[in-house]
Enzyme design. Structure first.
Site, short mmCIF file in Angstrom:
data_model
loop_
_atom_site.label_atom_id
_atom_site.label_comp_id
_atom_site.label_asym_id
_atom_site.label_seq_id
_atom_site.Cartn_x
_atom_site.Cartn_y
_atom_site.Cartn_z
N ARG A 151 0.57 -1.26 -0.13
CA ARG A 151 0.17 0.14 -0.08
C ARG A 151 0.82 1.24 -0.09
O ARG A 151 1.64 1.56 0.96
CB ARG A 151 -0.95 0.12 1.10
CG ARG A 151 -1.63 1.30 1.36
CD ARG A 151 -2.93 1.29 2.31
NE ARG A 151 -3.88 0.47 1.89
CZ ARG A 151 -5.20 0.59 2.33
NH1 ARG A 151 -5.38 1.09 3.22
NH2 ARG A 151 -6.37 -0.20 1.51
N ASP A 175 -17.81 6.23 -1.78
CA ASP A 175 -16.48 6.15 -1.13
C ASP A 175 -16.23 7.67 -0.57
O ASP A 175 -17.23 8.37 -0.89
CB ASP A 175 -15.32 5.75 -2.04
CG ASP A 175 -14.03 5.72 -1.56
OD1 ASP A 175 -13.80 5.77 -0.28
OD2 ASP A 175 -13.03 5.74 -2.26
N ARG A 226 -13.38 -9.25 0.75
CA ARG A 226 -11.95 -8.92 0.28
C ARG A 226 -11.24 -10.03 0.69
O ARG A 226 -10.11 -10.33 -0.03
CB ARG A 226 -11.61 -7.81 1.50
CG ARG A 226 -12.10 -6.53 1.12
CD ARG A 226 -11.87 -6.00 -0.24
NE ARG A 226 -10.24 -5.70 -0.53
CZ ARG A 226 -9.41 -4.62 -0.08
NH1 ARG A 226 -10.24 -3.68 0.66
NH2 ARG A 226 -8.33 -4.79 -0.08
N GLN A 232 -9.77 -4.27 -4.07
CA GLN A 232 -11.07 -3.97 -3.73
C GLN A 232 -12.05 -4.26 -4.98
O GLN A 232 -12.85 -4.85 -4.77
CB GLN A 232 -11.13 -2.41 -3.29
CG GLN A 232 -12.56 -1.80 -3.30
CD GLN A 232 -12.70 -2.47 -1.66
OE1 GLN A 232 -12.14 -2.07 -0.77
NE2 GLN A 232 -13.90 -2.79 -1.74
N HIS A 282 -6.98 0.66 -6.86
CA HIS A 282 -7.02 -0.40 -5.81
C HIS A 282 -7.79 -1.79 -6.31
O HIS A 282 -9.01 -1.89 -6.37
CB HIS A 282 -8.29 0.39 -4.84
CG HIS A 282 -8.26 -0.27 -3.55
ND1 HIS A 282 -7.27 -1.26 -2.94
CD2 HIS A 282 -8.82 0.09 -2.19
CE1 HIS A 282 -7.64 -1.62 -1.76
NE2 HIS A 282 -8.62 -0.63 -1.30
N CYS A 298 -16.40 0.89 -0.06
CA CYS A 298 -15.25 0.02 0.13
C CYS A 298 -14.74 0.24 1.57
O CYS A 298 -14.30 -0.61 1.92
CB CYS A 298 -14.25 0.69 -0.75
SG CYS A 298 -14.02 2.40 -0.44
#
Ligand code: CP
Ligand code: NVA
Length: 325
Positions: free
Chosen positions: A101, A221, A289, A131, A128, A261
């Site tokens: 990340r 989001d 996930r 995700q 991402h 998310c």
């Protein structure tokens, strides 16, 4: 060597395989079976930003598959103590995969450049992809085939939206972005998607009547992503009118499902009423996930021939018939 930085690295059929493998592992887990397909495999987790879901789902997932994860925070000195070349080549001596990340997407590209260990993007400013894998799995669980379905993302053209626009094109789903002008997705990213998937159906609009009409899924989001904190006041002002609340949901079909998310800023981009409504599938989405990423890790291991006794057929990868007892 296979990496996952954006989703552009995999084909449509590879994406289907990853989701299928993840789904099979999920069903096995539900029946109490945790086959150790990744026994003694090591996942290095290199994180420059905070995380609950990405960090814990990867860690729990690889443990359930018989492997182990090592969390590497700032103290390992990535980008400060030595060159990235030396750093990643040394890491490849110890670990089998890296989940990273990073603040800047160029950092994960730099890690993958050496091609010495599979690099998985666990969120950057650009994308991402993990995700999006979980989001596709979650939506498939609701409606089955995603072909000709529609996802409307309410917010800015951020990392999550970019990956979803690409993921939707890969499964022949319509993608709509609803938000104020000035915060749309960069045209360069859309052009890249259309170049690879000429059938991609992507429309950006600031009108809820256009973007929410006939949609199957409504996704939102945070308005201010990690790293944009200095813009939060100006963003809050710009996004007024785009809060996912009962008023906005009136423009979507009644049966449309709600995704996020997470983490959510309740009361900002989404109300309690909507995120806690029967339409909302955000908790299942977060759970997926782990299942989708287990699919990714096992699929990558099959690609690298680390995992042998799996049934690879022309119709895809069938794990359930080969569960070790
Ligand atoms: N959705 C997501 O990536 O959550 P985290 O930031 O908690 O990992
Ligand atoms: N767009 C958000 C997603 C968090 C999972 C961010 O980058 O902060």
């Amino acid at each position: 060597m296979r990496h996952l930085l954006t989703l552009f690295e995999i084909t449509q059929s590879e994406l289907a395989d990853i989701l299928s493998v993840g789904g099979q592992i999920k069903r096995l887990l539900a029946s109490g079976r945790r086959p150790p397909w990744l026994a003694q495999r090591v996942l290095a987790m290199l994180f420059e930003k905070p995380s609950l879901r990405t960090r814990v789902s990867f860690e729990a997932g690889i443990i359930q598959l018989g492997g182990a994860a090592m969390f590497l925070g700032q103290d390992v000195g990535w980008q400060s103590r030595e060159s990235t070349d030396d750093f990643v080549r040394v890491l490849a001596q110890y670990a089998d995969f890296v989940v990273c990340r990073a603040k800047s997407h160029s950092s994960v590209v730099e890690l993958a450049k050496h091609d010495c260990i599979p690099i998985i993007n666990g969120l950057t400013d650009m994308a991402h992809p993990c995700q999006a894998l979980a989001d596709l799995m979650t939506m498939q669980e609701v409606v089955g085939s995603l072909k000709d379905r529609q996802l409307t993302f309410v917010g800015d053209g951020n990392n999550v939206a970019r990956s979803l626009a690409l993921a939707c094109a890969m499964v022949n789903m319509r993608f709509r972005l609803l938000g104020p002008s000035g915060y749309s997705m960069d045209e360069k990213w859309i052009a890249q998607i259309v170049e690879r998937y000429p059938h991609a159906d992507i429309v950006q609009s600031s009108d809820p009547r256009v973007a929410l009409k006939g949609t199957d899924f409504v996704y939102t989001d945070v308005w201010t992503s990690m790293g944009q904190e200095q813009e939060s006041a100006i963003r809050r002002a710009a996004f007024v009118g785009y809060q996912l609340n009962a008023n906005l949901m009136r423009f979507a079909p009644q049966q449309a499902r709600v995704l996020h998310c997470l983490p959510a800023r309740r009361g900002e981009e989404i109300t309690d009423e909507i995120i806690d409504s029967p339409q909302s599938i955000v908790v299942e989405q977060a759970g997926n996930r782990m299942h989708a990423q287990k699919g990714l890790l096992v699929w990558m291991s099959i690609q690298h021939r680390w995992v042998e006794p799996l049934a690879l057929t022309s119709e895809g990868i069938h794990l359930e018939t080969t569960v070790p007892r």
